[in-house]
Design an enzyme around this catalytic site. Structure first.
Site, PDB file in Angstrom:
ATOM      1  N   VAL A 191      -2.992   1.661  -7.158  1.00 26.69           N
ATOM      2  CA  VAL A 191      -2.283   0.401  -6.939  1.00 26.69           C
ATOM      3  C   VAL A 191      -1.067   0.635  -6.029  1.00 26.69           C
ATOM      4  O   VAL A 191      -0.785  -0.167  -5.135  1.00 26.69           O
ATOM      5  CB  VAL A 191      -1.850  -0.241  -8.279  1.00 26.69           C
ATOM      6  CG1 VAL A 191      -1.024  -1.499  -8.040  1.00 26.69           C
ATOM      7  CG2 VAL A 191      -3.065  -0.560  -9.138  1.00 26.69           C
ATOM      8  N   CYS A 192      -0.366   1.728  -6.259  1.00 25.68           N
ATOM      9  CA  CYS A 192       0.898   1.994  -5.565  1.00 25.68           C
ATOM     10  C   CYS A 192       0.800   1.930  -4.033  1.00 25.68           C
ATOM     11  O   CYS A 192       1.630   1.279  -3.401  1.00 25.68           O
ATOM     12  CB  CYS A 192       1.477   3.332  -6.016  1.00 25.68           C
ATOM     13  SG  CYS A 192       1.781   3.411  -7.795  1.00 25.68           S
ATOM     14  N   PRO A 193      -0.192   2.566  -3.401  1.00 19.72           N
ATOM     15  CA  PRO A 193      -0.200   2.506  -1.943  1.00 19.72           C
ATOM     16  C   PRO A 193      -0.467   1.105  -1.396  1.00 19.72           C
ATOM     17  O   PRO A 193      -0.018   0.779  -0.298  1.00 19.72           O
ATOM     18  CB  PRO A 193      -1.304   3.489  -1.535  1.00 19.72           C
ATOM     19  CG  PRO A 193      -2.176   3.607  -2.734  1.00 19.72           C
ATOM     20  CD  PRO A 193      -1.263   3.429  -3.916  1.00 19.72           C
ATOM     21  N   ILE A 226       3.059  -0.414  -1.380  1.00 18.93           N
ATOM     22  CA  ILE A 226       3.913   0.218  -0.367  1.00 18.93           C
ATOM     23  C   ILE A 226       3.487  -0.246   1.022  1.00 18.93           C
ATOM     24  O   ILE A 226       4.327  -0.612   1.848  1.00 18.93           O
ATOM     25  CB  ILE A 226       3.878   1.754  -0.501  1.00 18.93           C
ATOM     26  CG1 ILE A 226       4.481   2.167  -1.851  1.00 18.93           C
ATOM     27  CG2 ILE A 226       4.629   2.411   0.642  1.00 18.93           C
ATOM     28  CD1 ILE A 226       4.238   3.618  -2.230  1.00 18.93           C
TER      29      ILE A 226
END
Length: 179
Positions: free
Chosen positions: A50-52, A55
């Site tokens: 999920v994080c990328p 970002i």
């Protein structure tokens, strides 16, 4: 957790700003972007799923934030070297236009109150901080749910009007006038 009206805690962290090892790292503290709005968004871990997406979503909006005199800062409890490796090996992160903070001692995330009790990592939290260092917006989602950079930008726009903004207000819409 710190909330609206609280002062942003003091911090001094290593940050990854490039994939070039000759100038990949720098120190960032409360005074680095003095006089600007800050949009700090934390995520749980590097090399996740999920994080990328988040970002990269914020990176796509970077110029819109800069146009509003706001500096984006992202961060996690991973080290600056892990950030560097992730940026080097993930095509969507290689050319990020904003620093990745490394809170490996977990001091900043703890001071903000966003260190997840169960996982020991940063929660998926966003803070908008005004030029005086006062937190004006806090947004936290479950570790498994990504957030919307567009909504963060919308709220920044509303905060910068210094007016009463109704539900779903967007830049250019009328603000409310008190009778």
């Amino acid at each position: 957790m710190l909330t609206v009206g609280d002062k942003l805690p003091s911090f001094n962290l290593k940050a990854t700003v490039s994939t070039d090892l000759n100038n990949a790292f720098t120190d960032i503290d409360n005074d680095t972007y003095k006089g600007k709005w800050l949009v700090l968004f934390f995520y749980p871990k590097d090399f996740t799923f999920v994080c990328p997406t988040e970002i990269a979503g914020f990176a796509a909006q970077n110029q819109a934030f800069l146009d509003r005199d706001a500096q984006l800062l992202t961060g996690s409890t991973d080290s600056e070297f892990v950030h560097h490796a992730w940026r080097t090996h993930h095509k969507d992160l290689a050319n990020l236009p904003f620093p990745m903070l490394a809170d490996i001692k977990r001091e900043f995330t703890s001071a903000l109150g966003i260190l997840d009790k169960n996982e020991g990592v940063a929660q998926r939290a966003t803070f908008i901080v005004d030029p005086d260092g006062i937190i004006r917006f806090v947004y936290v989602t479950d570790l498994s749910v990504g957030r919307s950079p567009d909504e963060v930008l919308r709220v920044l726009d509303a905060l910068q009007t210094d007016e009463l903004c109704p539900c779903n207000w967007k830049q250019g819409d009328d603000v409310l006038k008190a009778a």
